[in-house]
Enzyme design. Sequence first.
Site, PDB file in Angstrom:
ATOM      1  N   TYR A 213     -23.209 -36.449  -8.457  1.00 10.80           N
ATOM      2  CA  TYR A 213     -23.398 -35.438  -7.406  1.00 10.80           C
ATOM      3  C   TYR A 213     -22.604 -35.822  -6.162  1.00 10.80           C
ATOM      4  O   TYR A 213     -21.903 -34.990  -5.576  1.00 10.80           O
ATOM      5  CB  TYR A 213     -24.886 -35.320  -7.076  1.00 10.80           C
ATOM      6  CG  TYR A 213     -25.194 -34.376  -5.942  1.00 10.80           C
ATOM      7  CD1 TYR A 213     -25.265 -33.001  -6.151  1.00 10.80           C
ATOM      8  CD2 TYR A 213     -25.433 -34.854  -4.652  1.00 10.80           C
ATOM      9  CE1 TYR A 213     -25.560 -32.131  -5.108  1.00 10.80           C
ATOM     10  CE2 TYR A 213     -25.725 -33.993  -3.611  1.00 10.80           C
ATOM     11  CZ  TYR A 213     -25.791 -32.636  -3.838  1.00 10.80           C
ATOM     12  OH  TYR A 213     -26.076 -31.780  -2.801  1.00 10.80           O
ATOM     13  N   LYS A 217     -19.152 -33.880  -4.279  1.00  9.94           N
ATOM     14  CA  LYS A 217     -19.036 -33.470  -2.879  1.00  9.94           C
ATOM     15  C   LYS A 217     -17.795 -34.085  -2.217  1.00  9.94           C
ATOM     16  O   LYS A 217     -17.212 -33.480  -1.302  1.00  9.94           O
ATOM     17  CB  LYS A 217     -20.299 -33.853  -2.109  1.00  9.94           C
ATOM     18  CG  LYS A 217     -21.559 -33.163  -2.628  1.00  9.94           C
ATOM     19  CD  LYS A 217     -21.438 -31.642  -2.597  1.00  9.94           C
ATOM     20  CE  LYS A 217     -22.708 -30.944  -3.028  1.00  9.94           C
ATOM     21  NZ  LYS A 217     -22.608 -29.473  -2.970  1.00  9.94           N
TER      22      LYS A 217
END
Length: 344
Positions: A213, A217
Site C-alpha cells: 500500500y 502511494k
Amino acid sequence: MVGSKDLQPSNARFFPNVFFHNQFRAKPEWPSQTTNLSDKVAIITGGNAGLGLEAASQLLSFKLSHLILAVRSTKKGEAAAKQLLSQYPKAKIEIWPLDMSSMDSIRAFARRVDTDLSRLDMVVLNAGVRKLSFDTVRSTGHEETIQINYLSTVLLTILLLPSLKSKSPPGTAGRLTIVNAALALAAKFPNRNEVPLLPSFDDPKYFDPIDRYNSSKVLAHMFLWKLVDYVSANDVIVNLPDPGFVKGTDLTRDARGGQKVAAALFGAITGRTKKDGASTYLDALVNKGSESHGCFIMSWQIHPFAGFLYTPEGKEITERLWEETLSEFDFAGVRGILDSMKRT
C-alpha cells in the site's frame, strides 16, 4: 511558485515521529463559512462510504449543486445518495457506475463525462484498496493494489484532464484531487531497481502486505512529479492530499481475526474522525489554490514528496516509471491527451 518537488527533502528519518505530528499536532483547516459551491459540479469516486461519503456531505454543506458519486455498486451508491438527500434535499445527486479494476469501465466513465456533462469543476479520486494478500486483477494480470491505487487511478486522471480543462468556467482551473497517504514517506519499495518496473509488482516475491500500500502511494508521487510538465495550473490544479489515519473506514476490511481487532484498537486510540480526515479533501479542493498544483499535502500543508524522489536514483526511476505507465496505456491514447494539455 514553490511546490513539493522544489522543497528540501523531508529530514524526518523516524516515521513514528511523522505519524505522531500528523495525527495529534496538526489541526484541520476548514473552508470559510462563506464558501459557496452553488452551480459547481463535482465527482467523487468511491463516494458511497467512508471518507468519500463524508467528503460528499461536506461539499454539499457548502451548497454544491451537482454531485456525481462514481461507485462500483449502484445499489450502495443509491443508498448513499438517499442518505445525502435527506440532509440536502435541493442537491442534484447522480450515481454513475465505475469499476476501478476494469479498463473498459474507466474509459466508458470518462466518455460519459465528456458527452453528458456541460460543466465539471472538481474531481476527487478517493477509491482505493489496501490488500493484505496477493491477488491479481483477472482482466489485466496486475496485482490488485497497484492496479487500483496506481494504474487505474492514473488512467482515469489522464482521461479526465481534458474535460476538467474545457468544462470548468473560463478563467477558472478545474480541480483534480487524488487521495494519497503519509505512509508513502515510509515505503520500502523493494523492487525499485527492477527493469522493467511495473511487471515486478506482479511477482509475489515482492509482495509485502504492509509495504505494498505504501509503495502504491509513492508511485503516485512519482507520477505527479512528471505530470506537472504537461499540465498547467491555469488549466487543471492536481494535488495529492493525505487524510491521515482515519478510524471507521473500510480500508482495512480485508483484516481478519487478531488483525481486525488490532486495527480497530489502534484506530480508536490514534485515528482521526472521518470529519477531520475528509476535511483534507476540501482543503485541497477549496482552500488551496494554484500553489498546490503538483503537490503532496500532509497535515493541511504542502509537504515534500518521498525523499528518494530527490536523489539521482529516484529521478531515474521516476522517468522509467513514467514511460512504462504511458506505454501501458497506449491503447487509450494517453500520450496524445497529455500532449494536447501541454499545448497552450
